[in-house]
Structure formats: structure tokens, C-alpha cells
Design a protein around this motif. Structure first.
Motif, short mmCIF file in Angstrom:
data_model
loop_
_atom_site.label_atom_id
_atom_site.label_comp_id
_atom_site.label_asym_id
_atom_site.label_seq_id
_atom_site.Cartn_x
_atom_site.Cartn_y
_atom_site.Cartn_z
N LYS A 53 3.71 6.33 -14.16
CA LYS A 53 2.92 5.10 -14.04
C LYS A 53 2.74 4.44 -15.41
O LYS A 53 2.73 3.20 -15.51
CB LYS A 53 1.55 5.39 -13.43
CG LYS A 53 0.71 4.12 -13.26
CD LYS A 53 -0.70 4.39 -12.81
CE LYS A 53 -1.49 3.09 -12.75
NZ LYS A 53 -2.91 3.32 -12.36
N MET A 88 3.45 0.57 -16.23
CA MET A 88 2.45 -0.36 -16.75
C MET A 88 2.86 -0.93 -18.11
O MET A 88 2.54 -2.08 -18.42
CB MET A 88 1.09 0.33 -16.86
CG MET A 88 0.51 0.76 -15.51
SD MET A 88 0.39 -0.57 -14.28
CE MET A 88 -0.74 -1.71 -15.12
N TRP A 148 5.20 -3.68 -17.26
CA TRP A 148 4.44 -4.79 -16.69
C TRP A 148 3.67 -5.57 -17.76
O TRP A 148 3.45 -6.77 -17.63
CB TRP A 148 3.49 -4.26 -15.62
CG TRP A 148 2.84 -5.29 -14.77
CD1 TRP A 148 1.50 -5.52 -14.62
CD2 TRP A 148 3.48 -6.26 -13.91
NE1 TRP A 148 1.28 -6.54 -13.73
CE2 TRP A 148 2.47 -7.01 -13.28
CE3 TRP A 148 4.82 -6.54 -13.63
CZ2 TRP A 148 2.75 -8.05 -12.39
CZ3 TRP A 148 5.10 -7.57 -12.74
CH2 TRP A 148 4.08 -8.31 -12.13
N ALA A 149 3.28 -4.88 -18.83
CA ALA A 149 2.51 -5.52 -19.90
C ALA A 149 3.40 -6.14 -20.98
O ALA A 149 2.89 -6.69 -21.96
CB ALA A 149 1.58 -4.49 -20.55
N TYR A 171 -1.56 2.16 -8.29
CA TYR A 171 -0.71 1.10 -8.82
C TYR A 171 -1.30 -0.27 -8.48
O TYR A 171 -2.04 -0.40 -7.49
CB TYR A 171 0.69 1.18 -8.21
CG TYR A 171 1.65 2.07 -8.95
CD1 TYR A 171 2.86 1.59 -9.41
CD2 TYR A 171 1.35 3.42 -9.18
CE1 TYR A 171 3.76 2.40 -10.08
CE2 TYR A 171 2.24 4.24 -9.85
CZ TYR A 171 3.44 3.72 -10.29
OH TYR A 171 4.32 4.54 -10.96
N PRO A 172 -0.97 -1.30 -9.25
CA PRO A 172 -1.37 -2.66 -8.85
C PRO A 172 -0.67 -3.06 -7.56
O PRO A 172 0.35 -2.48 -7.18
CB PRO A 172 -0.92 -3.53 -10.04
CG PRO A 172 0.14 -2.72 -10.73
CD PRO A 172 -0.24 -1.28 -10.53
N TRP A 200 7.21 -6.04 -7.80
CA TRP A 200 6.10 -6.63 -8.55
C TRP A 200 6.72 -7.74 -9.38
O TRP A 200 7.60 -7.50 -10.21
CB TRP A 200 5.45 -5.59 -9.45
CG TRP A 200 4.63 -4.56 -8.75
CD1 TRP A 200 3.27 -4.51 -8.67
CD2 TRP A 200 5.10 -3.38 -8.05
NE1 TRP A 200 2.86 -3.40 -7.97
CE2 TRP A 200 3.97 -2.70 -7.57
CE3 TRP A 200 6.37 -2.86 -7.77
CZ2 TRP A 200 4.05 -1.51 -6.84
CZ3 TRP A 200 6.47 -1.69 -7.03
CH2 TRP A 200 5.33 -1.03 -6.58
#
Length: 229
Positions: free
Chosen positions: A107, A111, A114-115, A134-135, A157
Motif C-alpha cells: 500500500k 500511495m 498516487w502522491a 485503500y482510497p 484510480w
């Protein structure tokens, strides 16, 4: 566009992006299997995510990205986070701490991608176990929506790109790669194309999906194309 395809050894999406004229690179800690080492970066992807970086492709050529990436498409490892393997998270009714730790590391990579400092970011993964929180994904897609007669629910995503639209809906004939417990309890049709090497085969990107990703999110920028973005 300059596009990083993270955690991709097959080069399925990278090849489609290159076909449309983009400067795309696959990146993974293992060698590529797509036949284009000149487009493959074999290293940890974390130092590359924010762009402004230098790297070597597998053919030994040095490259530099002097700004941010225009787009990142990522397929981070999901073996320890996927809901398909959730049964391994519990032993005798108790949380398997080692498996949980490995999942949290997975994870963390998700992330971090994603960032990334990039306006267009897409991450593809199967449904994660709820314990990892998770988002919420943007959408779910199936291979049969892109010309492949199989079921294999995949989540996306997406940031800065439109939702992926189906291109060729066909009738699903079989499950592609179910979990072990599922494949042992159901009839032949639902046992899937693969009941061994599930993690490896589950991670492969279908050609129709790769083509749709390249065309819908990046577009054709080759000389004379009518579909430039």
C-alpha cells in the motif's frame, strides 16, 4: 508526452504509447518481457516519480527528464494486498502479522505513486482487502469490455484523465484467473484460464485494455494523425 509506466514488465501499455508517438518508458525491478529493453528502466521506481531525473534503459542509454512527467500509469504489485488472497491474512482467526506488514508495504508504494507530482496519474489494481483501507477507486473495468471474452474485475484510480470507456464489448466465456478457493469450488467454466501461477497471470494487461489506455488517455500524436491531443 513523456510518460512513465511504473511497475510494468510486460511493456503492453508502453508499446501502445510508443506506437502513438509518445516518449514512454516502462519501469520495473525485473527485466522487461515485451522485447524493448531500449524503453525499459530496470530499477526501483520511487526516485523517478516526481520527474526531474536521469536514468538508464536496459540497453545502456542514458536519458534525462528535465520536468515533471506528463503522465504516470502504474501497475504496482498486489499479491499481498489483493482481496483474492485475503484468506492468507488470517491464521486461526488471528491477523497474520507478517502478511499484514507485507501488504502495508504494498500500500505504501501505491500511495507514493498516487502522491507523485504529476497532473495525470492512473493506478491499476485488483480489489484490495478492506483491512488495508485503500482510497476509493474511480471505476472498475472488465476484459470483455475491450474485446477479450473473460471476466477479471480490475479497479482504476484516475487523476487528471477521463474514465476509460469500453471499446469492444463481447460475451464473457470464462473467468480469467480466479482465487484458489474459488476455482476449487466451482464448475469448469468458472475455474478460469489459469489455476496455477495465478499472481503472474493476473498481473498481465490485456492488449485491448492497453490499447484503450494509450488512445484514450494520451492520444495519437504521430505526424498526420487526426487524433492528436
Amino acid at each position: 508526452m513523456k510518460i512513465l509506466v511504473a511497475c510494468e514488465g510486460s511493456q503492453a501499455v508502453t508499446i501502445e504509447l510508443r506506437r502513438l508517438g509518445h516518449e514512454a518508458y516502462s519501469c520495473d525491478i525485473i527485466p522487461c518481457s515485451g522485447g524493448h529493453p531500449e524503453w525499459h528502466i530496470m530499477q526501483n521506481v520511487l526516485p523517478l516519480l516526481n520527474g526531474n531525473c536521469s536514468f538508464k534503459t536496459m540497453d545502456g542509454t542514458e536519458h534525462s527528464i528535465e520536468t515533471r512527467w506528463d503522465m504516470i500509469i502504474a501497475f504496482p504489485p498486489c499479491t499481498k494486498t489483493s482481496n483474492a488472497g485475503a484468506r492468507h491474512l488470517w491464521k486461526g482467526g488471528k491477523l497474520n502479522i507478517e502478511r499484514y506488514y507485507d501488504g502495508l508495504c504494498g500500500k505504501a508504494l501505491f500511495m507514493a505513486i498516487w502522491a507523485a507530482d504529476c497532473d495525470r496519474v492512473v493506478i491499476e489494481n485488483p480489489t484490495p482487502s478492506r483491512v488495508f483501507e485503500y482510497p476509493e477507486p474511480s471505476q472498475a473495468i472488465q476484459p470483455y469490455e475491450y474485446g477479450h471474452p473473460f471476466t477479471k474485475k480490475t479497479l482504476l484510480w484516475e487523476r487528471g484523465v477521463p474514465l476509460l470507456m469500453p471499446t469492444n464489448i463481447v460475451m464473457p466465456e470464462r473467468t480469467w484467473c480466479p482465487s484458489g478457493s474459488y476455482s476449487n469450488k466451482h464448475g469448469e467454466k468458472h475455474r478460469g484460464m489459469f489455476t496455477t501461477d495465478r499472481a503472474k497471470n493476473r498481473a498481465k494487461t490485456f492488449p485491448g485494455v492497453a490499447k484503450a489506455m494509450a488512445e484514450q488517455w494520451a492520444g495519437d500524436i504521430r505526424e498526420g494523425s487526426q487524433c492528436k491531443k
